[in-house]
Design a protein around this motif. Structure first.
Motif, PDB file in Angstrom:
ATOM      1  N   GLN A  55       0.824  -1.297   0.050  1.00  0.00           N
ATOM      2  CA  GLN A  55      -0.073   0.088   0.065  1.00  0.00           C
ATOM      3  C   GLN A  55       0.882   1.432  -0.007  1.00  0.00           C
ATOM      4  O   GLN A  55       0.591   2.300  -0.770  1.00  0.00           O
ATOM      5  CB  GLN A  55      -0.957  -0.089   1.164  1.00  0.00           C
ATOM      6  N   VAL A  56       2.088   0.979   0.667  1.00  0.00           N
ATOM      7  CA  VAL A  56       2.732   2.491   0.870  1.00  0.00           C
ATOM      8  C   VAL A  56       3.380   2.890  -0.472  1.00  0.00           C
ATOM      9  O   VAL A  56       3.632   4.176  -0.718  1.00  0.00           O
ATOM     10  CB  VAL A  56       4.086   2.293   1.730  1.00  0.00           C
ATOM     11  N   ALA A  57       3.310   2.204  -1.502  1.00  0.00           N
ATOM     12  CA  ALA A  57       3.734   2.473  -2.777  1.00  0.00           C
ATOM     13  C   ALA A  57       2.948   3.641  -3.455  1.00  0.00           C
ATOM     14  O   ALA A  57       3.390   4.473  -4.346  1.00  0.00           O
ATOM     15  CB  ALA A  57       3.783   1.385  -3.823  1.00  0.00           C
ATOM     16  N   HIS A  58       1.669   3.504  -2.785  1.00  0.00           N
ATOM     17  CA  HIS A  58       0.567   4.408  -3.649  1.00  0.00           C
ATOM     18  C   HIS A  58       0.222   5.638  -2.760  1.00  0.00           C
ATOM     19  O   HIS A  58      -0.493   6.508  -2.965  1.00  0.00           O
ATOM     20  CB  HIS A  58      -0.644   3.588  -3.865  1.00  0.00           C
ATOM     21  N   ALA A  63       5.614  13.334   4.577  1.00  0.00           N
ATOM     22  CA  ALA A  63       6.509  12.565   5.401  1.00  0.00           C
ATOM     23  C   ALA A  63       6.914  11.501   4.613  1.00  0.00           C
ATOM     24  O   ALA A  63       8.029  10.860   5.206  1.00  0.00           O
ATOM     25  CB  ALA A  63       5.655  12.290   6.713  1.00  0.00           C
ATOM     26  N   ILE A  64       6.507  11.174   3.540  1.00  0.00           N
ATOM     27  CA  ILE A  64       6.827   9.818   2.884  1.00  0.00           C
ATOM     28  C   ILE A  64       7.691  10.004   1.732  1.00  0.00           C
ATOM     29  O   ILE A  64       7.232  11.165   0.744  1.00  0.00           O
ATOM     30  CB  ILE A  64       5.655   8.968   2.529  1.00  0.00           C
ATOM     31  N   ASP A  65       8.782   9.332   1.438  1.00  0.00           N
ATOM     32  CA  ASP A  65       9.646   9.564   0.317  1.00  0.00           C
ATOM     33  C   ASP A  65       9.899   7.913  -0.304  1.00  0.00           C
ATOM     34  O   ASP A  65       9.692   7.159   0.683  1.00  0.00           O
ATOM     35  CB  ASP A  65      10.897  10.304   0.237  1.00  0.00           C
ATOM     36  N   ARG A  73       9.110  -1.619   4.009  1.00  0.00           N
ATOM     37  CA  ARG A  73       9.206  -2.985   3.284  1.00  0.00           C
ATOM     38  C   ARG A  73      10.214  -3.703   4.006  1.00  0.00           C
ATOM     39  O   ARG A  73       9.857  -4.965   4.304  1.00  0.00           O
ATOM     40  CB  ARG A  73       9.546  -2.763   1.759  1.00  0.00           C
ATOM     41  N   LEU A  74      11.384  -3.184   4.559  1.00  0.00           N
ATOM     42  CA  LEU A  74      12.314  -3.920   5.241  1.00  0.00           C
ATOM     43  C   LEU A  74      11.779  -4.366   6.557  1.00  0.00           C
ATOM     44  O   LEU A  74      12.103  -5.175   7.208  1.00  0.00           O
ATOM     45  CB  LEU A  74      13.705  -3.350   5.315  1.00  0.00           C
ATOM     46  N   PHE A  75      11.012  -3.318   7.205  1.00  0.00           N
ATOM     47  CA  PHE A  75      10.366  -3.387   8.574  1.00  0.00           C
ATOM     48  C   PHE A  75       9.450  -4.847   8.354  1.00  0.00           C
ATOM     49  O   PHE A  75       9.316  -5.362   9.450  1.00  0.00           O
ATOM     50  CB  PHE A  75       9.654  -2.088   8.859  1.00  0.00           C
ATOM     51  N   VAL A  76       8.629  -4.679   7.368  1.00  0.00           N
ATOM     52  CA  VAL A  76       7.632  -5.847   7.562  1.00  0.00           C
ATOM     53  C   VAL A  76       8.530  -7.080   7.330  1.00  0.00           C
ATOM     54  O   VAL A  76       8.135  -8.144   7.841  1.00  0.00           O
ATOM     55  CB  VAL A  76       6.829  -5.589   6.096  1.00  0.00           C
ATOM     56  N   LYS A  77       9.694  -7.201   6.430  1.00  0.00           N
ATOM     57  CA  LYS A  77      10.211  -8.283   6.217  1.00  0.00           C
ATOM     58  C   LYS A  77      11.011  -8.738   7.803  1.00  0.00           C
ATOM     59  O   LYS A  77      11.085  -9.974   8.049  1.00  0.00           O
ATOM     60  CB  LYS A  77      11.486  -8.218   5.346  1.00  0.00           C
ATOM     61  N   GLU A  78      11.300  -7.868   8.398  1.00  0.00           N
ATOM     62  CA  GLU A  78      11.881  -7.963   9.834  1.00  0.00           C
ATOM     63  C   GLU A  78      10.855  -8.400  10.715  1.00  0.00           C
ATOM     64  O   GLU A  78      11.224  -9.524  11.556  1.00  0.00           O
ATOM     65  CB  GLU A  78      12.438  -6.708  10.655  1.00  0.00           C
ATOM     66  N   ALA A 114      -8.873   1.673   7.916  1.00  0.00           N
ATOM     67  CA  ALA A 114      -8.601   2.760   8.316  1.00  0.00           C
ATOM     68  C   ALA A 114      -7.618   3.548   7.134  1.00  0.00           C
ATOM     69  O   ALA A 114      -7.117   2.878   6.261  1.00  0.00           O
ATOM     70  CB  ALA A 114      -7.477   2.776   9.577  1.00  0.00           C
ATOM     71  N   GLY A 115      -7.284   4.839   7.474  1.00  0.00           N
ATOM     72  CA  GLY A 115      -6.399   5.353   6.332  1.00  0.00           C
ATOM     73  C   GLY A 115      -4.810   5.038   6.843  1.00  0.00           C
ATOM     74  O   GLY A 115      -4.561   4.422   7.814  1.00  0.00           O
ATOM     75  N   PHE A 116      -3.940   5.440   6.001  1.00  0.00           N
ATOM     76  CA  PHE A 116      -2.444   4.780   6.143  1.00  0.00           C
ATOM     77  C   PHE A 116      -1.890   5.417   7.358  1.00  0.00           C
ATOM     78  O   PHE A 116      -1.357   4.591   8.236  1.00  0.00           O
ATOM     79  CB  PHE A 116      -1.647   5.420   4.877  1.00  0.00           C
TER      80      PHE A 116
END
Length: 248
Positions: A55-58, A63-65, A73-78, A114-116
């Motif tokens: 979802q974050v890709a969209h 605050a997001i780059d 994505r790395l957090f999710v992998k962890e 919810a929203g992001f």
């Protein structure tokens, strides 16, 4: 901390060797069943956060780059690594993996509705639950593979907490943002912590952790997050999971 630094932190941690968890002989026999039941529930939650990485890709927020997207994505992998570690602990204890739990389904539904930003708030609450529960258990377990693995996970979760706090400092600036965050945070995190204390009371009781000590531990973490976001404070130092429950 800039998102590039977070990305590099997560990348470096991904290179760690997987902990060796082949026995639970150090854990008293009467503790194993309730502990395994609790860790099985947490294992489901650790394995269920992949959707937000897509979802974050969209998402378009100031605050997001791209570095934040990569770090998330790395957090999710962890978190997936944590799920595998907990699965290894369960196998060593002869426990069974669960496909779902009522509390995990509640978290998932909350995130999907919810929203992001609110989804990240729910993830932040999950970090508080992980730090508190894994830290409380590790503080009472004898030294051995299970305790060391839980301390590793709790240490990662403490870093995740700082990662999400950093996001909210950038995403909700100013007094209005602080007020919105406080209201939502206290309601969501407070309810989540109450659920954990009730749902895992058998494990806490088996390990000699009183409900008051557990509530104090979680309440302290919730208030720490509130202060660090709303008062724009720097992190107050690494959370020492091994000493988290010294008063318990």
């Amino acid at each position: 901390m800039h998102w590039t630094q977070w990305k590099e932190i997560f990348r470096a941690r991904a290179l760690r060797p997987f902990p060796s968890i082949d026995t639970c002989d150090e854990i008293p026999a009467s503790w194993r069943a309730p502990l395994a039941a609790s860790l099985a529930k947490f294992q489901v939650g650790e394995a269920g956060e992949g959707r937000i990485a897509h979802q974050v890709a969209h998402v378009r927020l100031a605050a997001i780059d791209d570095d934040y997207r990569a770090a998330l994505r790395l957090f999710v992998k962890e978190e997936g690594r944590h799920a595998r570690i907990l699965a290894a602990i369960l196998r060593a204890q002869g426990g069974e993996l669960l496909r779902s739990t009522w509390s995990e389904r509640l978290f998932v539904r909350g995130r999907r509705l919810a929203g992001f930003r609110l989804k990240i708030l729910v993830l932040l609450a999950a970090e508080v639950l992980g730090i508190g529960f894994y830290g409380l258990c590790a503080a009472h377990l004898p030294d051995g593979p299970t305790r060391r693995a839980l301390l590793e996970i709790a240490g990662d979760e403490a870093s995740h907490l700082d990662f999400h706090v950093d996001f909210f400092r950038r995403a909700l600036p100013g007094r209005a943002g602080a007020a919105i965050f406080t209201a939502a945070w206290v309601a969501i995190a407070g309810a989540a912590c109450a659920v954990v204390v009730v749902d895992h009371r058998a494990t806490l009781r088996a390990l000699g952790i009183g409900p008051r000590a557990a509530i104090q531990t979680f309440a302290g973490l919730v208030d720490r997050v509130r202060r660090e976001v709303t008062e724009a404070r720097a992190p107050t130092g690494t959370i020492d999971a091994a000493r988290l429950a010294t008063a318990a």
